[in-house]
Design a protein around this motif. Structure first.
Motif, PDB file in Angstrom:
ATOM      1  N   THR A   1       0.824  -1.217   0.000  1.00 22.74           N
ATOM      2  CA  THR A   1       0.000   0.000   0.000  1.00 22.74           C
ATOM      3  C   THR A   1       0.857   1.266   0.000  1.00 22.74           C
ATOM      4  OG1 THR A   1      -0.056   0.177   2.414  1.00 22.74           O
ATOM      5  CG2 THR A   1      -1.749  -1.230   1.368  1.00 22.74           C
ATOM      6  N   ALA A   2       0.198   2.393  -0.139  1.00 23.78           N
ATOM      7  CA  ALA A   2       0.890   3.682  -0.064  1.00 23.78           C
ATOM      8  C   ALA A   2       1.530   3.861   1.316  1.00 23.78           C
ATOM      9  CB  ALA A   2      -0.068   4.824  -0.367  1.00 23.78           C
ATOM     10  N   GLN A   3       0.865   3.400   2.360  1.00 25.10           N
ATOM     11  CA  GLN A   3       1.437   3.493   3.710  1.00 25.10           C
ATOM     12  C   GLN A   3       2.674   2.607   3.834  1.00 25.10           C
ATOM     13  OE1 GLN A   3      -0.177   6.487   4.392  1.00 25.10           O
ATOM     14  NE2 GLN A   3       0.670   5.782   6.315  1.00 25.10           N
ATOM     15  N   ASP A   4       2.625   1.426   3.225  1.00 31.23           N
ATOM     16  CA  ASP A   4       3.803   0.554   3.212  1.00 31.23           C
ATOM     17  C   ASP A   4       4.956   1.261   2.508  1.00 31.23           C
ATOM     18  OD1 ASP A   4       2.449  -1.607   4.460  1.00 31.23           O
ATOM     19  OD2 ASP A   4       1.718  -2.320   2.516  1.00 31.23           O
ATOM     20  N   PHE A   5       4.644   1.891   1.377  1.00 31.24           N
ATOM     21  CA  PHE A   5       5.666   2.628   0.650  1.00 31.24           C
ATOM     22  C   PHE A   5       6.285   3.703   1.537  1.00 31.24           C
ATOM     23  CE2 PHE A   5       6.826   6.481  -1.660  1.00 31.24           C
ATOM     24  CZ  PHE A   5       7.914   5.995  -2.372  1.00 31.24           C
ATOM     25  N   CYS A   6       5.447   4.467   2.227  1.00 25.99           N
ATOM     26  CA  CYS A   6       5.954   5.536   3.102  1.00 25.99           C
ATOM     27  C   CYS A   6       6.912   4.982   4.150  1.00 25.99           C
ATOM     28  CB  CYS A   6       4.809   6.261   3.784  1.00 25.99           C
ATOM     29  SG  CYS A   6       3.809   7.262   2.675  1.00 25.99           S
ATOM     30  N   TYR A   7       6.523   3.898   4.793  1.00 25.06           N
ATOM     31  CA  TYR A   7       7.341   3.289   5.834  1.00 25.06           C
ATOM     32  C   TYR A   7       8.716   2.902   5.280  1.00 25.06           C
ATOM     33  CZ  TYR A   7       9.032  -0.241   9.095  1.00 25.06           C
ATOM     34  OH  TYR A   7       9.807  -0.968   9.949  1.00 25.06           O
ATOM     35  N   HIS A   8       8.723   2.192   4.163  1.00 28.78           N
ATOM     36  CA  HIS A   8       9.982   1.741   3.578  1.00 28.78           C
ATOM     37  C   HIS A   8      10.783   2.905   2.996  1.00 28.78           C
ATOM     38  CE1 HIS A   8       9.352  -2.573   4.019  1.00 28.78           C
ATOM     39  NE2 HIS A   8       8.091  -2.365   3.696  1.00 28.78           N
ATOM     40  N   ALA A   9      10.101   3.803   2.311  1.00 29.77           N
ATOM     41  CA  ALA A   9      10.798   4.917   1.660  1.00 29.77           C
ATOM     42  C   ALA A   9      11.457   5.840   2.672  1.00 29.77           C
ATOM     43  CB  ALA A   9       9.833   5.703   0.780  1.00 29.77           C
ATOM     44  N   VAL A  10      10.766   6.156   3.760  1.00 27.89           N
ATOM     45  CA  VAL A  10      11.340   7.046   4.770  1.00 27.89           C
ATOM     46  C   VAL A  10      12.619   6.450   5.352  1.00 27.89           C
ATOM     47  CG1 VAL A  10      10.971   7.950   7.102  1.00 27.89           C
ATOM     48  CG2 VAL A  10       9.254   8.324   5.349  1.00 27.89           C
ATOM     49  N   ALA A  11      12.616   5.149   5.600  1.00 29.19           N
ATOM     50  CA  ALA A  11      13.815   4.496   6.140  1.00 29.19           C
ATOM     51  C   ALA A  11      14.983   4.616   5.160  1.00 29.19           C
ATOM     52  CB  ALA A  11      13.517   3.029   6.449  1.00 29.19           C
ATOM     53  N   VAL A  12      14.712   4.398   3.869  1.00 26.23           N
ATOM     54  CA  VAL A  12      15.768   4.483   2.862  1.00 26.23           C
ATOM     55  C   VAL A  12      16.222   5.931   2.694  1.00 26.23           C
ATOM     56  CG1 VAL A  12      16.336   4.136   0.426  1.00 26.23           C
ATOM     57  CG2 VAL A  12      14.994   2.416   1.643  1.00 26.23           C
ATOM     58  N   ILE A  13      15.288   6.854   2.639  1.00 19.59           N
ATOM     59  CA  ILE A  13      15.634   8.275   2.469  1.00 19.59           C
ATOM     60  C   ILE A  13      16.522   8.746   3.614  1.00 19.59           C
ATOM     61  CG2 ILE A  13      14.688  10.622   2.470  1.00 19.59           C
ATOM     62  CD1 ILE A  13      12.203   9.337   0.997  1.00 19.59           C
TER      63      ILE A  13
END
Length: 144
Positions: free
Chosen positions: A78-90
């Motif tokens: 989901t978009a929320q899953d993306f946010c969780y993973h993306a923030v960690a990588v960013i």
């Protein structure tokens, strides 16, 4: 006292399919010491390389890519899953002094990341948004 908070920079590259987003992301990451974070809803999944026009290994030119082909196809990402993973990588990429380059055509993922009030993304990062567009005849010739 007036304190200015130094924000880390993040580049977003978005646009329609076959507009050159991946190529531009590699060029920017190469020139500005960056790492690429995929934000395409389908390209996050393992496999589906041809169907999703996923960037090839040779086209990556050695640039690190994140969230590209990492999720099992039977998972609802989901978009929320993306946010969780993306923030960690960013955070990881920015802390290392490199430029996070977020690329893909899934605007709902980008909106979820940038507009989420809990993440406060815009207060933490200076964002540059690039929208790629090409003429229809050029797009049609490329997609063929």
């Amino acid at each position: 006292m007036d304190y200015k908070v130094h924000k880390k920079h993040v580049v977003f590259i978005t646009g329609a399919i076959a507009t050159g987003k991946s190529r531009l992301s590699v060029d920017i990451a190469t020139k500005y010491s960056g790492e690429i974070i995929n934000c395409d809803k389908m390209q996050v999944y393992k496999g589906l390389d041809i169907v999703t026009n996923k960037i090839t290994e040779s086209a990556m030119k050695g640039m690190p890519h994140h969230l590209l082909g990492e999720i099992q196809p039977n998972v609802n990402f989901t978009a929320q899953d993306f946010c969780y993973h993306a923030v960690a990588v960013i955070r990881k990429v920015a802390r290392s002094g490199r430029l996070p380059v977020i690329v893909g055509g899934s605007n709902s993922f980008i909106e979820a990341l940038v507009d989420d009030p809990i993440l406060s993304f815009q207060s933490k990062y200076e964002c540059c948004f690039l929208w790629l567009d090409v003429s229809l005849p050029m797009l049609y010739s490329y997609v063929e």
